[in-house]
Design a protein around this motif. Structure first.
Motif, mmCIF file in Angstrom:
data_model
loop_
_atom_site.group_PDB
_atom_site.id
_atom_site.type_symbol
_atom_site.label_atom_id
_atom_site.label_comp_id
_atom_site.label_asym_id
_atom_site.label_seq_id
_atom_site.Cartn_x
_atom_site.Cartn_y
_atom_site.Cartn_z
ATOM 1 N N HIS A 1 0.825 -1.205 0.000
ATOM 2 C CA HIS A 1 0.000 0.000 0.000
ATOM 3 C C HIS A 1 0.862 1.259 0.000
ATOM 4 O O HIS A 1 0.505 2.265 -0.633
ATOM 5 C CB HIS A 1 -0.937 -0.004 1.207
ATOM 6 N N MET A 2 2.001 1.235 0.715
ATOM 7 C CA MET A 2 2.875 2.405 0.721
ATOM 8 C C MET A 2 3.433 2.669 -0.678
ATOM 9 O O MET A 2 3.528 3.821 -1.124
ATOM 10 C CB MET A 2 4.016 2.221 1.716
ATOM 11 N N ALA A 3 3.814 1.622 -1.373
ATOM 12 C CA ALA A 3 4.352 1.782 -2.725
ATOM 13 C C ALA A 3 3.298 2.355 -3.665
ATOM 14 O O ALA A 3 3.580 3.246 -4.479
ATOM 15 C CB ALA A 3 4.860 0.440 -3.246
ATOM 16 N N ALA A 4 2.069 1.857 -3.548
ATOM 17 C CA ALA A 4 1.000 2.332 -4.418
ATOM 18 C C ALA A 4 0.681 3.801 -4.161
ATOM 19 O O ALA A 4 0.418 4.566 -5.093
ATOM 20 C CB ALA A 4 -0.248 1.477 -4.227
ATOM 21 N N ALA A 5 0.720 4.201 -2.892
ATOM 22 C CA ALA A 5 0.381 5.580 -2.548
ATOM 23 C C ALA A 5 1.543 6.537 -2.793
ATOM 24 O O ALA A 5 1.333 7.749 -2.931
ATOM 25 C CB ALA A 5 -0.038 5.660 -1.078
ATOM 26 N N GLY A 6 2.760 6.001 -2.843
ATOM 27 C CA GLY A 6 3.935 6.856 -2.965
ATOM 28 C C GLY A 6 3.927 7.722 -4.204
ATOM 29 O O GLY A 6 4.392 8.873 -4.175
ATOM 30 N N ARG A 7 3.426 7.196 -5.288
ATOM 31 C CA ARG A 7 3.426 7.950 -6.546
ATOM 32 C C ARG A 7 2.669 9.264 -6.410
ATOM 33 O O ARG A 7 3.064 10.280 -6.982
ATOM 34 C CB ARG A 7 2.831 7.089 -7.663
ATOM 35 N N GLN A 8 1.573 9.241 -5.667
ATOM 36 C CA GLN A 8 0.778 10.464 -5.497
ATOM 37 C C GLN A 8 1.466 11.456 -4.558
ATOM 38 O O GLN A 8 1.109 12.633 -4.540
ATOM 39 C CB GLN A 8 -0.605 10.108 -4.950
ATOM 40 N N LEU A 9 2.441 10.981 -3.779
ATOM 41 C CA LEU A 9 3.139 11.843 -2.838
ATOM 42 C C LEU A 9 4.537 12.211 -3.329
ATOM 43 O O LEU A 9 5.349 12.742 -2.567
ATOM 44 C CB LEU A 9 3.225 11.142 -1.475
ATOM 45 N N GLY A 10 4.811 11.924 -4.596
ATOM 46 C CA GLY A 10 6.071 12.340 -5.191
ATOM 47 C C GLY A 10 7.208 11.354 -5.055
ATOM 48 O O GLY A 10 8.370 11.713 -5.286
ATOM 49 N N PHE A 11 6.911 10.105 -4.678
ATOM 50 C CA PHE A 11 7.945 9.097 -4.504
ATOM 51 C C PHE A 11 7.758 7.954 -5.498
ATOM 52 O O PHE A 11 6.648 7.452 -5.682
ATOM 53 C CB PHE A 11 7.912 8.504 -3.093
ATOM 54 N N GLU A 12 8.851 7.575 -6.134
ATOM 55 C CA GLU A 12 8.884 6.305 -6.849
ATOM 56 C C GLU A 12 9.480 5.285 -5.890
ATOM 57 O O GLU A 12 10.530 5.533 -5.284
ATOM 58 C CB GLU A 12 9.750 6.401 -8.100
ATOM 59 N N THR A 13 8.826 4.154 -5.701
ATOM 60 C CA THR A 13 9.261 3.171 -4.719
ATOM 61 C C THR A 13 9.786 1.916 -5.408
ATOM 62 O O THR A 13 9.129 1.365 -6.297
ATOM 63 C CB THR A 13 8.103 2.786 -3.777
ATOM 64 N N VAL A 14 10.970 1.481 -4.994
ATOM 65 C CA VAL A 14 11.562 0.240 -5.493
ATOM 66 C C VAL A 14 11.869 -0.649 -4.293
ATOM 67 O O VAL A 14 12.076 -0.151 -3.178
ATOM 68 C CB VAL A 14 12.831 0.502 -6.320
#
Length: 357
Positions: free
Chosen positions: A23-36
């Motif tokens: 869920h954090m990875a999915a939400a990160g995009r809207q908060l300016g983060f690309e998650t790997v």
């Protein structure tokens, strides 16, 4: 910004840590983060004895370094204290890279339940592991107080959420034909979940157990009338929650318990012991009963209106959870490399909010 999450907990595991990170990875995009992610899938690994779904990786600082160049993260979060997390920690310390950690699991209690290892030894190792980070995220106020009393510092709050579209009150025949009332447990079937305390109870109706794990054979022999449904996910799991009458949570060691939120979102009242996790999620809400007598709690929970449970669950969203998570990441990383922190909010553990509004 690119966030690297290093975690030993990953697919095919089905647990709260994996779900939270997804869920954090999915939400990160809207908060300016690309998650790997850096997981056991990036290294050779072997199954953990007794827990084949958990992989022990042959991760080292050198192997992390080879992966690092291709990932090129700006921020780092170490989610677990296993071999992947430890190797990533070593790399960050060697190169002066700030990182955050999170405390998901009471390993000292889990280990002490299986082997003659004093909890004080395990907590000493965990203090050292997390002490090098710029901030350690914890899920509840009671867990923060407990860890602070044990000498942990730089603690940050990160609550959890629930998918209230999936888990909701609904007409369901998933448990049709079973004598009522139906008392439900969902989780890993392992000694640390204390499931025997639930199966030993003398209760009317039917006990239903959802999940799998190394303790299944032993647990199935405690109450021959209990129904074991194995691992369930998605809509099938949601239908089971909605069809039950009370969710019984016998764990004494969980740091939160996302299943508590899933049950509440489904309109299912909770019966549990008054310990970390249930105290923070259910205590004082009227959506469950906490009692040292688990049988009394289970029976009393039958009287709780399902609407009250749903109302409480709506306070917890993955969007708010992600907002806290990424704010912690930014604040902690702004403090500089490990052991060179400058932001007093991180040093005192006062990053807010504490609970969802």
């Amino acid at each position: 910004m690119r966030l690297l999450i290093a975690t030993d907990a990953w697919h095919p595991q089905v647990n709260g840590v994996v779900r939270s990170l997804e869920h954090m990875a999915a939400a990160g995009r809207q908060l300016g983060f690309e998650t790997v992610f850096l997981t056991h899938q990036d290294f050779a690994s072997v199954p953990l004895p007794g827990y084949p779904e958990i992989r022990l990786s042959y991760a080292t600082k050198a192997k992390v370094a080879r992966r690092w160049a291709g990932l090129n993260p700006t921020h780092v979060h170490i989610a677990t204290e296993g071999t992947v997390g430890y190797a990533t920690r070593r790399y960050c310390l060697a190169h002066g890279r700030p990182f955050t950690t999170s405390y998901h699991t009471r390993f000292p209690e889990y280990l002490a339940a299986r082997a003659p290892v004093p909890e004080s030894w395990s907590y000493a190792w965990l203090r050292r592991f997390h002490g090098a980070s710029s901030g350690t995220m914890v899920s509840t106020p009671s867990l923060e107080r407990d860890l602070s009393a044990r000498g942990f510092t730089n603690l940050l709050r990160w609550t959890r959420g629930v998918d209230t579209e999936l888990f909701r009150p609904q007409a369901s025949d998933a448990l049709a034909g079973l004598p009522r009332p139906i008392f439900l447990f969902v989780g890993r079937l392992a000694v640390e979940k204390n499931l025997g305390a639930f199966l030993d109870l003398s209760l009317p109706g039917t006990k239903v157990v959802v999940g799998d794990g190394p303790d299944r054979a032993r647990l199935a022999g405690i109450d021959p009338n209990a129904r074991f449904l194995g691992t369930q996910t998605g809509a099938e799991l949601a239908a089971i929650y909605a069809a039950a009458d009370v969710f019984v949570f016998p764990s004494l060691t969980d740091t939160f318990g996302i299943v508590l939120l899933e049950a509440l979102a489904s309109g299912l009242p909770v019966a549990a012991y008054p310990v970390t996790g249930p105290l923070d999620v259910v205590g004082g809400t009227g959506a469950g009963v906490l009692d040292a007598d688990l049988r009394a709690a289970a029976l009393a929970a039958l009287e709780i209106p399902r609407e009250r449970c749903r109302e409480e669950a709506l306070r917890y969203t993955w969007a708010e959870s992600a907002r806290q998570f990424y704010r912690n990441i930014e604040v902690a990383h702004a403090s500089g490399p490990p052991r060179q922190r400058r932001d007093p909010r991180v040093a005192t553990g006062t990053v807010e909010p504490v609970r969802p509004a």
